[in-house]
Design an enzyme around this catalytic site. Sequence first.
Site: not given
Lengths: 352, 762, 165
Positions: B640, B650, B714-715, B717
């Site tokens: 999400r 990012q 997560g976004v 890396e």
Amino acid sequence: MNRFDYIRPVSVPEAIAAAAVPGSAYLAAGTNLLDLMKVGASRPERVINITRLPGLDRIEWLPDGGVRVGTLVRNSDLAYDERFAKTFPVVAEALLSGASAQLRNAATVGGNLMQRTRCAYFHDLAGACNRREPGSGCDALGGENRLQAVLGWSEHCIATHPSDFCVPLAALDAIVEVEGPHGGREIALDTLHRLPGATPEQETALLPGELIVALRLPAEASSFSRNARYIKLRERTSYAFAVVSAAAALEVEGGTIRKARIALGGVAAKPWRAREAEALLEGKQATAQAFAEAAELALAEARPSGDNAFKIELAHRIVTRALSLALEGTPQAMPALPASPFPALSGANHVI
Amino acid sequence: MSSEIAFPSPQHRRHGSSAGQPLTRRDGVLKVTGRATYAADNHPEGMLYAVTAVSSIARGRVTALDVEAAKAHPGVVEVLTPANRPPLSHDPDDKIPPFGFRVEVLQDDTVRYVNQPIALVIAETLEAATEGAALLNPQYEVESARTGLENGERFDTPAVGVGAPSRTAYGDIDAGLAAAVRVTEADYVTPPQYHNAMEPHAVVAQWDGDRVTLDMPNQALALSCAAYAAYFGIPAGNVLIRSPFLGGGFGSKAILNGPQILAILAARMLDRPVKLALTRAQMYGPVGHRGQTWQKLRLGTDGEGRLTALHHHVLAATSSFDEFMEPAANASLPLYASPAILAEHDGLRLDTGTPGPMRAPGEASGSAVLEVAMDEAAIACGMDPLEFRLANYAETEPGTGKPFSSKSLRECYAEGAKRFGWSGRPLEPRRMRDENGFLVGWGMGTAVFHCPHFPAEARATLRADGTALVETAGADMGQGAWTALAQIAAEALGLDPDQVELHSGISSLPDGGIAGGSGHTASAGLALHNAGVDAIARLAELATADPASPLFGAGNIGVEARSGRLHRRDDEGRSESYSEILARAGQAEVVGTAKAARDPAVAEAHALFSHGAVFAEVKVDPDLGQVRVTRLVGAFAAGRIINPRLVRSQYFGGMIWGISFALQEEAVTDRRTGRIMNADLAEYHVPVNADVPSLDAILIPEDDPYVNPLGVKGVGEIGITGTVGAIANAVWHATGVRVRHFPIRLEDLLVNQRDVTSAFGN
Amino acid sequence: MSLSIGLTINGQPRTVALDDPRVTLLDLLRERLDLTGTKKGCDRGQCGACTVLVDGRRINSCLALAASLDGATVTTIEGLADGEALHPVQAAFIEHDGFQCGFCTPGQIMSAIGLIAEGHAGDDPERIRELMSGNICRCGAYQGITEAVLEAQKTLAERNRRDAA
Ligand SMILES: Cc1cc2nc3c(=O)[nH]c(=O)nc-3n(C[C@H](O)[C@H](O)[C@H](O)COP(=O)(O)OP(=O)(O)OC[C@H]3O[C@@H](n4cnc5c(N)ncnc54)[C@H](O)[C@@H]3O)c2cc1C
Ligand code: SF4
Ligand code: FES
Ligand code: FES
């Protein structure tokens, strides 16, 4: 940075007198001098600010069509001066390919000419460097030297001169006007910077205390305005020093080269004028073959000073490229990416 | 300055009211006006400046320092050396888990790497401290430096990264290779890289008795407080870290380092506040880096282009005195289906500072190489690189067979390829030119990143005026935490984000966990969400128990929090505002608290990863070898999305790091001395604006019911993974030259067209 | 030795007694005049974080000796907003997410203002990229920065047209 006396002369003679004391350095914008003072590669005891000297910040057109540029004219002001850019487009392009917009806004003509090498060992106080400390040795030899000189170097020093500006200036027979303790004199830009030989610490032809007051481009140099390019190879698209670069200027008539000017950057301790290559081209048809031969001749003496044989090949190719782009003609407007081999990307798709 | 750090400034443009909206950043106004205070912007009364003197040798001993000369410089107050450095309460050679490293804090005269602190000069002005440090003129007893494969010391290591296994084997790799129709095998090298966050590491330390306040950029507040407390022999509660803004971290500000500890020590010793900011050059040593790797890939494929074996061996550099090795081979574990996978690492000790986690540690360098190897294998099989990856699509986690909590990689491939226009791509290299004669190449790579979750705590306070204060000690190093976290809290609280005040970035608040591993939004976010839910539950209790409330008796039916009101679930019309409820109850506020962590059963049962596909177009000058990445399209699925505007940024940031890795970054070490010859930002190249003409990031919708209750992955890396390989593969496609080291440089591409054409197809 | 210079900083004339001739404009602003909006990323002209306007031109304040700027007019990030109203470049940076950590941002914004005033880029994104290349953003916010400069450029041109009319 070491402590120093800060001196603000108000006239050229006063500045020269102040600089007669050993351990003095002229300060123009400071973008090179302060940098070197911060790393300790330069430790002057007296810093003489020349930026307030009167009369040195003008671009004057000479009656014969040449131009005289005061030493305090900023790199960006010169590059964007309309008449200058039209008359000497290759110089403007070289200027705009150097450093960043901010640095060009500050940097002066004289400062650019007199900037020191970017050799990493010159900046690294822990390393031996004949240029910084005569007789100490040269750690670049046998070190990380892929970007070092391939022409005119000696076993005492393999550094290059980093200026872009100086490359077309050398090609166009620019002249440097100097004032010194013993009066004024003129130095051909091509002889301003010295090859290292056994005395790399003697970087330029200036004598102690001499001050550059102006730079002159002769009227003849304007005859190349229609066919002149500066091309600079970099490891990123902008804000990087040249790996190698070349200025090429041609006067062409009906496919025949009347006059040619070639100089290379990033290959030697001075901007490298390739006179023999020029001579080879003059009177010849402007063909790829002729350009390749000229490049061959320009690099005939080149030899690697370390892990940098590739620079010879690159220099060879960039001379050819600069010549063929010069033949195509000076672009109507300054390219969006000055001196880049890449034409601008029009309409890159993300932009609204 | 006040010790409360708040981000109320809701001057962002309103697009909507809750999570999922592309709100502009809460801290935007502060950042564009220069009012955002970073550590080094603090200037307490009476402050001194500290500057470290650093070693210029990689190995040996300091035999002399001219302390007198330094002290003779006007303004110099003190020089800290091993001779007079006050004691610490914790042995600096003893690591503090989980992320503690051995630190150099003048415990002795040994030098273990270049740019190691060897003294600290403290002065009344920055100029005096700087020159004082220069005057120390250190003398050394030099030992030969171990700087590369030839002289580094190899060793077996049980663990890589932060506690990851160094060897993981699934299936029988030899059998897999034996069964292969083709084996593609090659060696690759990735260089040492330095984080180079724009903000140099800094600290302003002020002691008050045995309490210390530290203004410093910090990605892990609670852990750092505990570690500083140990070093200084005080309770953790006596350490207050204020880190309202970090000027980038990328992993380098999660770990304690020697210079900062020394500055804090100096402040205590001199009983005055002390500021220390590293110079750019000093960041090449004591604050971590991405260690060099030498990698070997062996890919066995069958007649249909399916993997029969995937063997990834990594030799990873670390320092002579501590261990952090890029877990690069582990990048080959979660991605492609293969009956046999072997990921293994060895260590190599060099005389450098200890590497540390740097944006996508392991994944970046491992993925870079894996994606190039996959390209080579695809070519060997005569297949389109995308088709080849689809043929090896992993429906479940390779090796373990665990289901993915969610995986939308197919959609990423499809959408990315479509947007990029991949379908017309010729298989052979050197087939495309642009109108100016430049070589054009297209390449792709798969992006993947795991989803860690760190324990975190939060507090949510609903206030009498109907607004809320939410608190957690998180970190925003640019990812947009202040905005995204407020959005998550607002959603849980049934409020508009503008009605939610977020306090964060200071260690006195509930532990917000670590901002790393791309897990901060999920970790701190879940804590805030739960705290919000708790506050609403308490508010609901007040209302449903109060006969005067329209919600009276709805306890069992339940209420819903929306737009600052509680609504009966079965009757929308019956509702009451938060302020009315609180007013009637005579309460100024209601406070919800929560702790949140991952449900271990979920992690046990599922493979948890974000995925993506990156497509790159490069143009290469056919003669001069200069490369420009003219287009990058990434399609990413990461659960999400709380704020698409921030998430896109990012991804872009990660993709630009991919450009950097592929074409620019490398710390150049003098092999003889171990000195880093480009420890700056002029010769250590990172991309500038002109290097980035066109980026496109597609946010693939993904619903993940398992990864955490928020469904957030997560976004931060993932963008770098996939991109490096995509660019390298595009360079091959443009030129026909396969470069197996990074960065790809001009000289790598200076080959004759003739040689290349004949090389293709082997 | 104390050296006295006059500077007009963000519209305010000030006399500054320099305690040390080594002080750069950047360290003068940050460490002595409490104007910490301008950032130090490299201190060597290699990143652009310290960009300010001196006499209307963008320069790197880390490589300018304060003493040499006697009489100059300096504009820093603190001098842009008009009360609470943001400068169009500032507003565009927020709108286009032209930053992440924000550390390079004051320099980017001052550089963008300088660029627009110089007038050599117009609305050509490639020229904007090239002329913004003296400002490194490690977070990689370049696309937003380019878009922000384009938009601000248009807003300001529009404003100038209106003012002229
Ligand atoms: C990050 C970075 C990137 C750069 N990239 C490039 C690039 O790509 N291409 C390029 O060409 N340059 C580049 N430069 C160098 C830049 O062009 C020079 O720093 C600048 O031109 C120097 O001018 P200045 O006025 O600041 O000189 P200063 O720093 O003031 O002086 C430089 C030297 O010249 C002497 N000097 C100055 N004026 C005179 C005079 N009138 N007479 C005698 N001596 C004098 C000084 O004593 C000093 O030794 C870069 C610089 C930096 C910091
Ligand atoms: S090449 Fe020249 S400048 Fe470089 S270290 Fe050797 S002597 Fe010094
Ligand atoms: S701080 Fe001045 S350019 Fe980096
Ligand atoms: S926003 Fe972080 S460096 Fe540019």
